[in-house]
Design an enzyme around this catalytic site. Sequence first.
Site, PDB file in Angstrom:
ATOM      1  N   CYS A 213       0.753  -1.114   0.009  1.00 53.76           N
ATOM      2  CA  CYS A 213      -0.146   0.004  -0.021  1.00 53.76           C
ATOM      3  C   CYS A 213       0.957   1.278   0.049  1.00 53.76           C
ATOM      4  CB  CYS A 213      -0.794   0.105   1.189  1.00 53.76           C
ATOM      5  SG  CYS A 213      -2.165   1.303   1.203  1.00 53.76           S
TER       6      CYS A 213
ATOM      7  N   CYS B 283      -6.658  -3.711   6.960  1.00 55.38           N
ATOM      8  CA  CYS B 283      -7.769  -2.909   6.768  1.00 55.38           C
ATOM      9  C   CYS B 283      -9.096  -3.376   5.943  1.00 55.38           C
ATOM     10  CB  CYS B 283      -7.497  -1.699   6.326  1.00 55.38           C
ATOM     11  SG  CYS B 283      -6.732  -1.457   4.427  1.00 55.38           S
TER      12      CYS B 283
END
Length: 384
Positions: A101, A201
């Site tokens: 990410c 997440c």
Amino acid sequence: MKVLAAMSGGVDSAVAAARAVEAGHDVTGIHLALSRNPRSYRSGARGCCTIEDSNDARRAADVIGIPFYVWDLSAEFHEDVVEDFLDEYAAGRTPNPCLRCNEKIKFAAVLEKGLALGFDAVATGHYAQLRRAPESQGGLIEMHRAVDDGKDQSYVLGVLDQRQLAHSLFPLGDSTKPEVRVEAERRGLLVADKPDSHDICFVADGDNAGWLREKLGDRAPNEGGDIVDDDSGEVLGRHEGTYGYTIGQRKGLRIGRPAPDGKPRFVLDIEPVSGTVTVGPRERLAVHSLRGIRPRWCGAVPDTLAGPGVSVQLRAHGEELPATVRVLGDQGDGADEVAVELHEPAYGIAPGQAVVVYDGTRVVGSATISATDRVAADGGARTR
């Protein structure tokens, strides 16, 4: 400078944005919408990137007094992070989605978009420090560990190159987490006491194995296989998919019987093609050397790194291990490889994880572990 402050909705990114304003920068806050369906990932407060986080980030921006926008990067996130995570597990590897990410989203897609819009830098709430080396040493931007060892996040930032570091700000690197919380309270930020996020997440309930089973359960060859003893070759049980196992795992093996010596067994190897999971004693998890592919260097490409200050880190919150690191150059596919000799063994290290190289507190770069050398049952070497 004109600065984009990436605001996750937590206390760290809120204080980082406030400090950027206090430093005299022209700051705009952004929150990244990373789910293609706002309720398909998280809708609670277990991790980052929730609906509540977006609202918390907006309220923090209002208190700080900066413009605030939500950027939809859900397509990029799904392709570059979620699908990569699934592909890696399907191949029997253990990826770190936070590194991906940072590499692909926060310091690639966001930075490129920000530069195109006329911004100079991206500020985040990561705990790391940036310093400029003396001109006699090239004048490059160096990334160093944060002063708070417990919160240092340089490991997940080890994928950043010199260009990205030159357009990055980490305002919290010289502070401890308690100091940041006290500052947030003083600034009137409602997130001052908000708990830190720890889970992945995009896994809604924190059940990684269950989420992988749902996503990969119908992908051959992950429909099941044998759990095999490393010593005897005996089949000890069956499993529903290799994605439910990681190298070094001890609990949840479901083999139903102890080893002859009564000691616990650990996952030693995962073979996704045959679906075989091999288990054995902990001492066979000891890794003395490893190879890394797709290296990312924070500055100049090194040759050989050796000496008392050279170390590697193999997990986000793992210990530093003294090592000798060699860059092998083009291995025939147009890419470099990294060879790491550990001066003391590491345990539970799996292909797919990241190895981040340090010289003292300075981050040299990172690579994805492609193979590890361990002791086999017959006393020889086993490469995985």
